[in-house]
Design a protein around this motif. Structure first.
Motif, PDB file in Angstrom:
ATOM      1  N   GLY A  14       0.808  -1.206   0.000  1.00  0.00           N
ATOM      2  CA  GLY A  14       0.000   0.000   0.000  1.00  0.00           C
ATOM      3  C   GLY A  14       0.841   1.255   0.000  1.00  0.00           C
ATOM      4  N   HIS A  15       0.350   2.287   0.651  1.00  0.00           N
ATOM      5  CA  HIS A  15       0.978   3.601   0.640  1.00  0.00           C
ATOM      6  C   HIS A  15       2.399   3.576   1.191  1.00  0.00           C
ATOM      7  N   PHE A  16       2.660   2.701   2.134  1.00  0.00           N
ATOM      8  CA  PHE A  16       3.992   2.579   2.717  1.00  0.00           C
ATOM      9  C   PHE A  16       4.675   1.315   2.194  1.00  0.00           C
ATOM     10  N   ALA A  17       4.634   1.099   0.884  1.00  0.00           N
ATOM     11  CA  ALA A  17       5.120  -0.142   0.275  1.00  0.00           C
ATOM     12  C   ALA A  17       6.588  -0.422   0.596  1.00  0.00           C
ATOM     13  N   ALA A  18       7.429   0.594   0.608  1.00  0.00           N
ATOM     14  CA  ALA A  18       8.848   0.365   0.900  1.00  0.00           C
ATOM     15  C   ALA A  18       9.024  -0.177   2.316  1.00  0.00           C
ATOM     16  N   TRP A  19       8.119   0.134   3.167  1.00  0.00           N
ATOM     17  CA  TRP A  19       8.146  -0.289   4.556  1.00  0.00           C
ATOM     18  C   TRP A  19       7.436  -1.635   4.720  1.00  0.00           C
ATOM     19  N   GLU A  20       6.311  -1.793   4.035  1.00  0.00           N
ATOM     20  CA  GLU A  20       5.484  -2.989   4.176  1.00  0.00           C
ATOM     21  C   GLU A  20       6.002  -4.171   3.361  1.00  0.00           C
ATOM     22  N   GLN A  21       6.426  -3.895   2.137  1.00  0.00           N
ATOM     23  CA  GLN A  21       6.826  -4.946   1.200  1.00  0.00           C
ATOM     24  C   GLN A  21       8.162  -4.584   0.541  1.00  0.00           C
ATOM     25  N   PRO A  22       9.228  -4.462   1.321  1.00  0.00           N
ATOM     26  CA  PRO A  22      10.498  -3.988   0.751  1.00  0.00           C
ATOM     27  C   PRO A  22      11.062  -4.889  -0.340  1.00  0.00           C
ATOM     28  N   GLN A  23      10.896  -6.204  -0.212  1.00  0.00           N
ATOM     29  CA  GLN A  23      11.426  -7.119  -1.231  1.00  0.00           C
ATOM     30  C   GLN A  23      10.689  -6.933  -2.550  1.00  0.00           C
ATOM     31  N   VAL A  24       9.374  -6.824  -2.488  1.00  0.00           N
ATOM     32  CA  VAL A  24       8.565  -6.628  -3.693  1.00  0.00           C
ATOM     33  C   VAL A  24       8.952  -5.315  -4.368  1.00  0.00           C
ATOM     34  N   LEU A  25       9.087  -4.253  -3.601  1.00  0.00           N
ATOM     35  CA  LEU A  25       9.448  -2.959  -4.169  1.00  0.00           C
ATOM     36  C   LEU A  25      10.842  -3.002  -4.783  1.00  0.00           C
ATOM     37  N   ALA A  26      11.794  -3.640  -4.124  1.00  0.00           N
ATOM     38  CA  ALA A  26      13.147  -3.744  -4.669  1.00  0.00           C
ATOM     39  C   ALA A  26      13.142  -4.498  -6.001  1.00  0.00           C
ATOM     40  N   GLU A  27      12.366  -5.572  -6.084  1.00  0.00           N
ATOM     41  CA  GLU A  27      12.256  -6.324  -7.340  1.00  0.00           C
ATOM     42  C   GLU A  27      11.630  -5.479  -8.435  1.00  0.00           C
ATOM     43  N   GLU A  28      10.634  -4.686  -8.077  1.00  0.00           N
ATOM     44  CA  GLU A  28      10.003  -3.796  -9.051  1.00  0.00           C
ATOM     45  C   GLU A  28      11.004  -2.752  -9.578  1.00  0.00           C
ATOM     46  N   LEU A  29      11.775  -2.153  -8.691  1.00  0.00           N
ATOM     47  CA  LEU A  29      12.769  -1.161  -9.112  1.00  0.00           C
ATOM     48  C   LEU A  29      13.807  -1.786 -10.034  1.00  0.00           C
ATOM     49  N   ARG A  30      14.307  -2.954  -9.661  1.00  0.00           N
ATOM     50  CA  ARG A  30      15.296  -3.637 -10.507  1.00  0.00           C
ATOM     51  C   ARG A  30      14.709  -3.963 -11.881  1.00  0.00           C
ATOM     52  N   GLY A  31      13.498  -4.507 -11.890  1.00  0.00           N
ATOM     53  CA  GLY A  31      12.862  -4.879 -13.150  1.00  0.00           C
ATOM     54  C   GLY A  31      12.559  -3.678 -14.030  1.00  0.00           C
TER      55      GLY A  31
END
Length: 122
Positions: A99-116
């Motif tokens: 959600g709104h705090f994705a980097a905090w809530e789902q850091p692995q998912v966000l990191a994969e999104e940034l890399r991709g």
């Protein structure tokens, strides 16, 4: 952060009910402590209070961009809007959690999104 919006409050407070995904009690305490000790809670909210811009108006950003659409965000950007806002959109994906705090809530998912998103630009 607890009163940011109802969904964010639910995601933050669920750790106190024993949820084992996303935030931990230490995450919540660390974040609150950081805002408290640095006296930055008010200044962090200032952007929302003082903004006079049409928030959802596409801006036509001319840089390569990616959008990760988290389902628990206050407003999840549809791909049609993202393509108007970012003419050079190189990545769009609707995710299954976060959600709104994705980097905090789902850091692995966000990191994969940034890399991709930015892998093709290397």
């Amino acid at each position: 952060m607890l009163d940011h919006d109802d969904r964010s409050r639910d995601l933050i407070t669920r750790v106190f009910d024993g949820a084992d995904e996303g935030l931990t009690r230490d995450d919540v305490l660390d974040n609150i402590t950081l805002y408290w000790l640095t006296n930055t809670a008010v200044s962090s909210a200032r952007l929302y209070w003082e903004s006079k811009l049409a928030f959802f108006q596409p801006k036509g950003v001319e840089l390569p961009m990616g959008v990760s659409a988290f389902p628990d965000e206050i407003y999840t950007a549809p791909e049609s809007w993202a393509r108007k806002a970012y003419p050079k959109l190189i990545h769009y994906k609707r995710l299954s959690k976060g959600g709104h705090f994705a980097a905090w809530e789902q850091p692995q998912v966000l990191a994969e999104e940034l890399r991709g998103t930015f892998r093709p630009l290397r």
